[in-house]
Scaffold this active site. Structure first.
Site, short mmCIF file in Angstrom:
data_model
loop_
_atom_site.label_atom_id
_atom_site.label_comp_id
_atom_site.label_asym_id
_atom_site.label_seq_id
_atom_site.Cartn_x
_atom_site.Cartn_y
_atom_site.Cartn_z
N SER A 57 -10.81 -5.80 9.37
CA SER A 57 -12.01 -5.10 8.95
C SER A 57 -12.85 -6.14 8.26
O SER A 57 -12.48 -6.63 7.20
CB SER A 57 -11.60 -3.98 7.99
OG SER A 57 -12.50 -2.92 8.04
N ARG A 94 1.88 1.88 10.51
CA ARG A 94 1.43 2.05 9.12
C ARG A 94 2.63 1.88 8.22
O ARG A 94 3.53 2.71 8.22
CB ARG A 94 0.80 3.43 8.91
CG ARG A 94 0.43 3.71 7.46
CD ARG A 94 -0.42 4.94 7.28
NE ARG A 94 -1.83 4.60 7.33
CZ ARG A 94 -2.67 4.96 8.29
NH1 ARG A 94 -2.25 5.70 9.29
NH2 ARG A 94 -3.92 4.60 8.24
N ARG A 148 0.46 -4.91 13.27
CA ARG A 148 -0.16 -4.36 14.49
C ARG A 148 -0.35 -5.45 15.53
O ARG A 148 -0.37 -5.17 16.73
CB ARG A 148 -1.48 -3.67 14.14
CG ARG A 148 -1.23 -2.43 13.28
CD ARG A 148 -2.51 -1.80 12.81
NE ARG A 148 -2.24 -0.70 11.88
CZ ARG A 148 -3.17 -0.05 11.20
NH1 ARG A 148 -4.44 -0.39 11.34
NH2 ARG A 148 -2.84 0.93 10.39
N ARG A 153 0.83 -1.20 0.00
CA ARG A 153 0.00 0.00 0.00
C ARG A 153 0.86 1.25 0.00
O ARG A 153 1.75 1.39 0.84
CB ARG A 153 -0.92 0.00 1.23
CG ARG A 153 -1.83 -1.20 1.25
CD ARG A 153 -2.81 -1.20 2.40
NE ARG A 153 -3.63 -2.40 2.33
CZ ARG A 153 -4.61 -2.70 3.18
NH1 ARG A 153 -4.89 -1.87 4.17
NH2 ARG A 153 -5.30 -3.79 3.03
N GLU A 203 -6.56 -1.01 14.61
CA GLU A 203 -7.38 -1.84 13.73
C GLU A 203 -6.52 -2.96 13.15
O GLU A 203 -5.52 -2.72 12.50
CB GLU A 203 -7.94 -0.97 12.60
CG GLU A 203 -8.77 -1.76 11.62
CD GLU A 203 -9.04 -0.97 10.33
OE1 GLU A 203 -9.14 0.28 10.41
OE2 GLU A 203 -9.14 -1.60 9.28
#
Length: 424
Positions: A353, A278, A392, A263, A350
């Site tokens: 999802s 991130r 994470r 990403r 997070e």
RNA sequence: GGACAGGUGGCCGAGUGGUUGAAGGCACCGGUCUCGAAAACCGGCAUACCGGUGAACCCGGUAUCGAGAGUUCGAAUCUCUCCCUGUCCGCCA
């Protein structure tokens, strides 16, 4: 992508859906334009098909005459004139459809009625599991990782750039252990088929799951081909049955895959970027399910529970957040975020999802099933969720399981894979 | 990367520039027969879009033989480009 019938017959529902996302103001002109284009598309189709029917009839007469040895110059003349008109109308139609589909491809899905309205502030915590450690001083994961020699941030940045991570020693083995634990649980206990996917996919796949056209700047594109690095294994997994019709007996279909994810995180610079929070490339095990429209709601609960199971095995406190309309992703109709508490960072992160995309992706990717009762093929509902994203999780493990002496206690479920009870 | 050979309906497979959405076979569904089943026989069996009143059914039309463009009154059939598959050669983890 929405059905054109939605634009034509349920335009109010479509507008209401956009409003619940807080996006109506921005999208209203596009919706109005779509209505206009739909009308003109149908008008043009009628005009062009009428002429094609006429030309087909004339051509057949030409054939008959020629076989009879007669001249057909007048008919050929007539047919040629129709052909010119057809060519003109076809060009017009193509242009209309091109514009219409580009609008349709950029309209987000409508969330389900059960989803709360409003933005991020209206998200609802539906349950929590475990006990966050608070009021204790905990070393953040980037310090633990460096101190224990598990993570080499500097060399990752040197060889690739910032946001690229080198794991080493027990850290590298931890990544491999997470992959094996998650895949084993999902395949053995949750019934998913294990898939190993390419991380390069073509444009059609990226459109199918709705990364494109809207989010192209977030994707890593290949230079010499019209292909991309996947931002998630959702893309290859969901597109696996693109342009296919499955028998209903194969539903629900459950697939899981490990993959690296790429990403660019364009526009996210400086936000929560410390350590592993991130990054541009990370590892993840993904869960994807296809379901019938009638069952997709329950299937989302099931898939979410499968992802939660991993957090429970890792003994990490987490909460399940039902996203409000305005915070729900572009393609999703309903999303639960799983957030793990990282006590060093002091934040909920997070790590998954879980979404029901209803028929939004299936329509783009043309994934259908043949109902058992013999009816017409229908679009499946697609669902997916991380099960889970590694960085994470690693951050949370290094923080939550940190001891006063600075060592990390390895949760039971991971010990066999990692070959250690403590990281020191 | 080079040289050949191919890409036709769920599958196999025929196809001459002109009622070919596409022969034939298999699979599948329904029926006849049977105590039941098999066999045999009969029938059915693609998708999308447009229109016919909104829906179901049905009817009419258009498109689809890997994709796109072209030639032609008319293209599965001829031409070009691209994609994919197979075989052989080269290269390579």
């Amino acid at each position: 992508m929405h059905d054109l019938r939605m634009v034509r017959e349920h335009i109010d529902a479509l507008r209401a859906g956009m409003r619940r996302r807080g996006a109506l103001e921005v999208l209203a002109p596009a919706i109005d334009r779509a209505v206009t284009l739909d009308k003109s598309r149908r008008d043009t189709i009628q005009a062009v098909e009428e002429r094609k029917a006429a030309r087909n009839a004339v051509s057949q007469q030409v054939g008959q005459r020629k076989r009879a040895g007669e001249s057909a110059d007048d008919l050929q003349q007539q047919s040629r004139a129709l052909g010119d008109e057809i060519a003109r109308l076809d060009r017009e139609l193509a242009e209309t459809e091109r514009e219409l589909s580009s609008i349709l491809l950029e309209l987000p899905n409508v969330t389900l009625d059960s989803v709360p309205g409003g933005g991020e502030e209206s998200n609802v915590v539906v349950r929590t599991w475990g006990q966050p450690r608070e009021g204790v001083r905990v070393e953040p994961h980037w310090e633990v990782g460096a101190r224990l020699g598990l993570i080499d941030f500097e060399r990752g940045a040197k060889i690739s750039g910032s946001g690229f991570i080198v794991f080493r020693g027990a850290g590298a083995r931890l990544v491999r252990s997470l992959m094996n634990l998650m895949l084993d649980v999902h395949t053995r206990e949750h019934g998913y088929e294990e898939i190993w996917v390419p991380v390069v996919v073509n444009r059609a796949s990226m459109i199918g799951t709705a990364q494109l056209p809207k989010f192209e700047e977030d994707m890593y594109a290949l230079k010499d081909e019209d292909a991309f690095l996947i931002p998630t294994a959702e893309v290859p997994l969901t597109n696996l049955y693109r342009d296919e019709i499955l028998p209903e007996s194969e539903l629900p279909k459950a697939m899981t895959a490990y993959s690296p994810c790429f990403r660019r995180e364009a526009g996210a610079a400086g936000k929560d970027t410390r350590g592993l929070l991130r990054v541009h490339e990370f590892d993840k095990v993904e869960l994807v399910r296809y379901a019938t429209p009638e069952t997709s709601g329950q299937q989302l609960e099931l898939l979410t529970a499968h992802a939660e199971k991993i957090l429970q095995l890792l003994q990490l406190p987490y909460r399940v957040v039902q996203l409000a309309s305005g915070d729900t992703g572009f393609a999703s109709a309903q999303t639960y975020d799983l957030e793990v508490f990282a006590s060093g960072v002091g934040k909920w992160l997070e790590v998954s999802s879980c979404s029901n995309f209803t028929d939004f992706q299936a329509r783009r990717a043309n994934i259908r099933y043949k109902p058992a009762d013999g009816g017409k093929p229908r679009f499946v509902h697609t669902l997916n969720g991380s099960g889970l994203a590694f960085p994470r999780i690693i951050a949370a493990l290094l923080e939550h399981h940190q001891q006063p002496d600075g060592a990390i206690v390895v949760p039971e479920a991971l010990r066999g894979y990692l070959g250690a009870e403590r990281l020191t």
